[in-house]
Design a protein around this motif. Structure first.
Motif, short mmCIF file in Angstrom:
data_model
loop_
_atom_site.label_atom_id
_atom_site.label_comp_id
_atom_site.label_asym_id
_atom_site.label_seq_id
_atom_site.Cartn_x
_atom_site.Cartn_y
_atom_site.Cartn_z
N ASP A 1 17.82 -0.54 -14.38
CA ASP A 1 16.92 1.04 -13.86
C ASP A 1 16.36 0.75 -12.80
O ASP A 1 16.23 0.97 -11.92
CB ASP A 1 17.58 1.92 -14.96
N VAL A 2 15.27 -0.37 -13.57
CA VAL A 2 14.25 -1.04 -12.51
C VAL A 2 14.70 -1.09 -11.96
O VAL A 2 13.96 -1.13 -10.65
CB VAL A 2 12.79 -0.85 -13.58
N ARG A 3 15.30 -2.43 -11.92
CA ARG A 3 15.52 -3.17 -10.57
C ARG A 3 16.27 -2.53 -9.65
O ARG A 3 15.79 -2.62 -8.76
CB ARG A 3 16.07 -4.45 -11.29
N GLN A 4 16.87 -1.43 -10.11
CA GLN A 4 17.91 -0.76 -8.81
C GLN A 4 16.71 -0.32 -8.11
O GLN A 4 16.96 0.21 -6.89
CB GLN A 4 18.86 -0.53 -9.84
N ALA A 5 16.33 0.74 -8.99
CA ALA A 5 15.47 1.78 -8.12
C ALA A 5 13.84 0.73 -7.19
O ALA A 5 14.24 1.58 -6.20
CB ALA A 5 14.45 2.78 -9.21
N ALA A 6 13.90 -0.28 -8.12
CA ALA A 6 12.89 -0.78 -7.10
C ALA A 6 13.58 -1.37 -5.60
O ALA A 6 12.92 -1.43 -4.43
CB ALA A 6 12.26 -1.83 -7.87
N LEU A 7 14.91 -2.36 -6.13
CA LEU A 7 15.28 -2.36 -4.58
C LEU A 7 16.30 -1.69 -3.75
O LEU A 7 15.53 -1.23 -2.60
CB LEU A 7 16.91 -2.96 -5.22
N VAL A 8 16.32 -0.09 -4.50
CA VAL A 8 15.91 1.08 -3.42
C VAL A 8 14.95 1.31 -2.41
O VAL A 8 15.04 0.81 -1.46
CB VAL A 8 17.41 1.92 -4.70
N LEU A 9 13.62 1.64 -2.89
CA LEU A 9 12.68 1.49 -2.92
C LEU A 9 12.51 0.57 -1.92
O LEU A 9 11.86 0.47 -0.82
CB LEU A 9 11.69 1.81 -3.35
N ILE B 1 3.43 -4.23 -6.40
CA ILE B 1 2.84 -5.64 -7.42
C ILE B 1 3.35 -6.49 -6.68
O ILE B 1 2.85 -7.78 -6.10
CB ILE B 1 2.65 -5.90 -9.15
N THR B 2 4.81 -6.67 -6.51
CA THR B 2 5.45 -7.71 -6.29
C THR B 2 4.69 -8.37 -4.10
O THR B 2 4.77 -9.28 -3.94
CB THR B 2 7.19 -7.56 -6.07
N ALA C 1 9.02 1.79 -10.99
CA ALA C 1 9.71 1.32 -10.12
C ALA C 1 8.73 1.22 -8.99
O ALA C 1 8.38 -0.44 -7.99
CB ALA C 1 10.96 1.84 -9.07
N ALA C 2 8.10 2.16 -8.39
CA ALA C 2 7.07 1.40 -7.16
C ALA C 2 5.71 1.20 -7.68
O ALA C 2 5.84 -0.13 -6.26
CB ALA C 2 6.52 3.50 -6.66
N THR C 3 5.63 0.45 -8.59
CA THR C 3 4.56 -0.01 -9.08
C THR C 3 4.80 -0.92 -9.74
O THR C 3 4.37 -2.20 -8.35
CB THR C 3 3.66 0.38 -10.55
N ALA D 1 0.78 -1.05 0.16
CA ALA D 1 0.21 0.15 0.17
C ALA D 1 0.91 1.31 0.28
O ALA D 1 0.94 2.51 -0.79
CB ALA D 1 -0.76 -0.24 1.62
N SER D 2 2.09 1.25 0.13
CA SER D 2 2.91 2.69 0.49
C SER D 2 3.39 3.17 -0.62
O SER D 2 3.33 4.00 -1.06
CB SER D 2 4.21 1.86 1.76
N ALA D 3 4.09 1.26 -1.07
CA ALA D 3 4.66 1.83 -2.43
C ALA D 3 3.28 2.21 -3.47
O ALA D 3 3.94 2.87 -4.85
CB ALA D 3 5.37 -0.04 -2.81
#
Length: 70
Positions: free
Chosen positions: A55-63, A33-34, A27-29, A9-11
Motif C-alpha cells: 500500500d505504501v509502494r502504490q501510494a508513493a508511485l502515484v504521488l 527521501i528517495t 508515502a510522501a516521506t 521538496a514538493s514531496a
C-alpha cells in the motif's frame, strides 16, 4: 523538467501537511527521501518500485507520477 531535489521538496511539503501516521504522510516521506538520495527520476522510480508494504509502494508511485508530471 524539474530536478530531483525540487521534487523532493514538493514531496516533503506534502508529507509535512499530511496527518501523522497516515498513508499519505508515509508515502510522501518515502518519495521525498528517495528523490533526495537518487541521481535522477529513472533511478528514483526504480527505487520506489522496491518499497514495501504494497500500500505504501502504490501510494508513493502515484504521488511520484503526479509530481514528476507537473
Amino acid at each position: 523538467m524539474t530536478d530531483n531535489l525540487d521534487l523532493a521538496a514538493s514531496a516533503q511539503q506534502l508529507a509535512d501537511t499530511a496527518p501523522a501516521g497516515s498513508l499519505d504522510r508515509v508515502a510522501a516521506t518515502s518519495v521525498a527521501i528517495t528523490l533526495a538520495t537518487t541521481r535522477d527520476a529513472e533511478q528514483a522510480r526504480k527505487t520506489l518500485d522496491g518499497l514495501s508494504p504494497d500500500d505504501v509502494r502504490q501510494a508513493a508511485l502515484v504521488l511520484f507520477d503526479r509530481l514528476s508530471a507537473d
